[in-house]
Design a protein around this motif. Structure first.
Motif, PDB file in Angstrom:
ATOM      1  N   GLY A 205       0.806  -1.216   0.000  1.00 36.64           N
ATOM      2  CA  GLY A 205       0.000   0.000   0.000  1.00 36.64           C
ATOM      3  C   GLY A 205       0.834   1.258   0.000  1.00 36.64           C
ATOM      4  N   GLY A 206       2.162   1.116   0.114  1.00 38.32           N
ATOM      5  CA  GLY A 206       3.052   2.265   0.024  1.00 38.32           C
ATOM      6  C   GLY A 206       3.208   2.716  -1.414  1.00 38.32           C
ATOM      7  N   VAL A 207       3.869   3.848  -1.599  1.00 39.71           N
ATOM      8  CA  VAL A 207       3.977   4.411  -2.948  1.00 39.71           C
ATOM      9  C   VAL A 207       4.772   3.493  -3.869  1.00 39.71           C
ATOM     10  N   ASP A 208       5.806   2.827  -3.370  1.00 43.04           N
ATOM     11  CA  ASP A 208       6.625   1.960  -4.225  1.00 43.04           C
ATOM     12  C   ASP A 208       5.804   0.813  -4.799  1.00 43.04           C
ATOM     13  N   SER A 209       5.136   0.072  -3.917  1.00 43.64           N
ATOM     14  CA  SER A 209       4.360  -1.073  -4.392  1.00 43.64           C
ATOM     15  C   SER A 209       3.103  -0.632  -5.138  1.00 43.64           C
TER      16      SER A 209
ATOM     17  N   PHE B  72      -6.770   1.281  -2.502  1.00 49.31           N
ATOM     18  CA  PHE B  72      -6.056   1.505  -3.763  1.00 49.31           C
ATOM     19  C   PHE B  72      -6.423   0.428  -4.782  1.00 49.31           C
ATOM     20  N   ALA B  73      -6.352  -0.824  -4.366  1.00 50.13           N
ATOM     21  CA  ALA B  73      -6.651  -1.921  -5.294  1.00 50.13           C
ATOM     22  C   ALA B  73      -8.084  -1.822  -5.805  1.00 50.13           C
ATOM     23  N   GLN B  74      -8.996  -1.507  -4.900  1.00 50.18           N
ATOM     24  CA  GLN B  74     -10.404  -1.401  -5.291  1.00 50.18           C
ATOM     25  C   GLN B  74     -10.617  -0.246  -6.263  1.00 50.18           C
ATOM     26  N   SER B  75      -9.983   0.890  -6.000  1.00 49.44           N
ATOM     27  CA  SER B  75     -10.180   2.073  -6.844  1.00 49.44           C
ATOM     28  C   SER B  75      -9.659   1.859  -8.265  1.00 49.44           C
ATOM     29  N   HIS B  76      -8.705   0.935  -8.423  1.00 46.77           N
ATOM     30  CA  HIS B  76      -8.144   0.665  -9.754  1.00 46.77           C
ATOM     31  C   HIS B  76      -8.607  -0.682 -10.316  1.00 46.77           C
ATOM     32  N   SER B  77      -9.608  -1.268  -9.658  1.00 51.60           N
ATOM     33  CA  SER B  77     -10.213  -2.519 -10.118  1.00 51.60           C
ATOM     34  C   SER B  77      -9.178  -3.625 -10.330  1.00 51.60           C
TER      35      SER B  77
ATOM     36  N   ILE C 117      10.307   7.202  -8.397  1.00 48.58           N
ATOM     37  CA  ILE C 117       9.027   6.534  -8.134  1.00 48.58           C
ATOM     38  C   ILE C 117       7.972   7.563  -7.746  1.00 48.58           C
ATOM     39  N   ARG C 118       8.325   8.473  -6.850  1.00 46.33           N
ATOM     40  CA  ARG C 118       7.360   9.502  -6.443  1.00 46.33           C
ATOM     41  C   ARG C 118       6.972  10.386  -7.632  1.00 46.33           C
ATOM     42  N   GLU C 119       7.956  10.765  -8.421  1.00 44.10           N
ATOM     43  CA  GLU C 119       7.674  11.619  -9.576  1.00 44.10           C
ATOM     44  C   GLU C 119       6.780  10.903 -10.584  1.00 44.10           C
ATOM     45  N   LEU C 120       7.045   9.627 -10.798  1.00 41.95           N
ATOM     46  CA  LEU C 120       6.212   8.847 -11.715  1.00 41.95           C
ATOM     47  C   LEU C 120       4.786   8.700 -11.189  1.00 41.95           C
ATOM     48  N   ALA C 121       4.670   8.415  -9.884  1.00 38.99           N
ATOM     49  CA  ALA C 121       3.341   8.258  -9.287  1.00 38.99           C
ATOM     50  C   ALA C 121       2.541   9.554  -9.405  1.00 38.99           C
ATOM     51  N   LYS C 122       3.204  10.686  -9.207  1.00 40.49           N
ATOM     52  CA  LYS C 122       2.532  11.982  -9.359  1.00 40.49           C
ATOM     53  C   LYS C 122       2.154  12.221 -10.816  1.00 40.49           C
ATOM     54  N   TYR C 123       3.072  11.922 -11.705  1.00 35.20           N
ATOM     55  CA  TYR C 123       2.850  12.083 -13.146  1.00 35.20           C
ATOM     56  C   TYR C 123       1.643  11.273 -13.614  1.00 35.20           C
ATOM     57  N   LEU C 124       1.475  10.087 -13.018  1.00 32.79           N
ATOM     58  CA  LEU C 124       0.375   9.196 -13.403  1.00 32.79           C
ATOM     59  C   LEU C 124      -0.922   9.496 -12.659  1.00 32.79           C
ATOM     60  N   GLY C 125      -0.857  10.432 -11.713  1.00 31.22           N
ATOM     61  CA  GLY C 125      -2.059  10.828 -10.987  1.00 31.22           C
ATOM     62  C   GLY C 125      -2.445   9.903  -9.853  1.00 31.22           C
ATOM     63  N   LEU C 126      -1.484   9.145  -9.322  1.00 30.70           N
ATOM     64  CA  LEU C 126      -1.791   8.273  -8.190  1.00 30.70           C
ATOM     65  C   LEU C 126      -1.938   9.113  -6.925  1.00 30.70           C
ATOM     66  N   ASP C 127      -3.022   8.903  -6.204  1.00 28.67           N
ATOM     67  CA  ASP C 127      -3.343   9.741  -5.053  1.00 28.67           C
ATOM     68  C   ASP C 127      -2.303   9.672  -3.941  1.00 28.67           C
ATOM     69  N   ASN C 128      -1.596   8.568  -3.841  1.00 31.80           N
ATOM     70  CA  ASN C 128      -0.666   8.401  -2.720  1.00 31.80           C
ATOM     71  C   ASN C 128       0.789   8.675  -3.097  1.00 31.80           C
ATOM     72  N   TRP C 129       1.007   9.460  -4.151  1.00 29.37           N
ATOM     73  CA  TRP C 129       2.366   9.704  -4.642  1.00 29.37           C
ATOM     74  C   TRP C 129       3.275  10.329  -3.575  1.00 29.37           C
ATOM     75  N   ASN C 130       2.684  11.113  -2.660  1.00 30.85           N
ATOM     76  CA  ASN C 130       3.496  11.770  -1.619  1.00 30.85           C
ATOM     77  C   ASN C 130       3.297  11.135  -0.242  1.00 30.85           C
ATOM     78  N   LYS C 131       2.789   9.919  -0.204  1.00 31.09           N
ATOM     79  CA  LYS C 131       2.620   9.223   1.072  1.00 31.09           C
ATOM     80  C   LYS C 131       3.977   9.016   1.729  1.00 31.09           C
ATOM     81  N   PRO C 132       4.108   9.364   3.012  1.00 33.62           N
ATOM     82  CA  PRO C 132       5.398   9.169   3.692  1.00 33.62           C
ATOM     83  C   PRO C 132       5.808   7.705   3.699  1.00 33.62           C
ATOM     84  N   SER C 133       7.111   7.482   3.613  1.00 32.02           N
ATOM     85  CA  SER C 133       7.618   6.113   3.700  1.00 32.02           C
ATOM     86  C   SER C 133       7.258   5.527   5.057  1.00 32.02           C
TER      87      SER C 133
END
Length: 266
Positions: free
Chosen positions: A26-30, A66-71, A154-170
């Motif tokens: 559930g972290g930004v990496d995974s 997260f998993a549910q929101s992305h089916s 990873i954080r930059e990519l997650a933000k670029y892709l619009g993932l809500d948890n891109w800035n979630k603390p480690s």
């Protein structure tokens, strides 16, 4: 490399697989890895999350969301604290990873899936990470390491892709809040979980409660010191952490440091 180039490299890596189980915390990496695998292998990916007494409940809830929101198909495995780590040994991460990923491997075998993916990145090589050895022994695939992708990317990519948890603390499991050699029990883990919920409620992001018996050693980013010491927040923090069962509440003057319990490891 630009964001699109890095992402296309990741997709290309994943498209070389037929199907995969993604170890999903559930972290930004995974989360990024799961999202990319789902894009690269539509309908052929399952997220597997391991729920143990030393994983905070909110991590499981956020993984489910997260998993549910992305089916994306999602399986939760419930495991106890492995007997091998009840004394919180220095090789805890190795023993824990071996136990948890063995369970994920069994789940993958049930599904006739040969590939397990996980989200270690290049920055993980800069700290004491004995768990990486367990992953290698079990032939778990680490795409970020294969592509030399860093945490920042990873954080930059997650933000670029619009993932809500891109800035979630480690985050790390609750055992990382205890000194090595400390006997682990449910009451202790619950106290740490309650204490870290206090940090979340008080909006102290990127912080930790390191538990030393009756002492709560609070690590927060240095830039938050002034807000804590000079405001009513300090009183609230002390009151709430004492209500969790600590007698003393301290502020570590070095600030938050990832893996601070590892400093005496040689």
């Amino acid at each position: 490399m630009k964001h699109e180039e890095v992402y296309q490299a990741l997709l290309g890596y994943l498209q070389g697989l037929e199907q995969a189980v993604v170890a999903f915390s559930g972290g930004v990496d995974s989360s990024l890895l799961l999202y990319a695998a789902h894009q690269a292998l539509p309908g052929m990916v399952v997220a597997v999350t391991v729920r143990t007494p030393y994983v905070p409940h909110w991590e499981i809830e956020e993984a489910e969301s997260f998993a549910q929101s992305h089916s994306i198909a999602h399986k939760i495995l419930d495991l106890p604290v492995p007997v091998s780590i009840l004394q919180n040994p220095r090789d805890r991460c190795y023993l824990c990873k071996k136990d948890l990923f063995s369970a994920i491997l069994r789940e993958a075998e049930k599904r006739q899936v040969n590939t397990i993916l996980e989200g270690s990145n290049m920055d993980d090589l800069n700290d004491y990470r004995p768990g990486l050895r367990a992953l290698q022994e079990l032939s778990v695939v680490s795409p970020y390491l294969g592509l030399k992708i860093t945490k920042q990317q990873i954080r930059e990519l997650a933000k670029y892709l619009g993932l809500d948890n891109w800035n979630k603390p480690s985050n790390a499991c609750l055992l990382s809040r205890l000194p090595y050699g400390t006997t682990i029990n449910d009451a202790q883990l619950q106290r740490i979980s309650d204490a870290e919920q206090v940090l979340r409620d008080l909006q102290l992001h990127g912080s930790r409660v390191r538990s030393h018996g009756d002492i709560a050693r609070v690590e927060v980013p240095v830039e938050q010191f002034a807000d804590i010491v000079s405001s009513a927040l300090r009183i609230k923090l002390v009151e709430k952490l004492k209500a969790c069962g600590y007698l003393y509440v301290t502020l570590d003057l070095e600030g938050y440091l990832s893996g601070s319990m590892n400093r005496n490891i040689t």
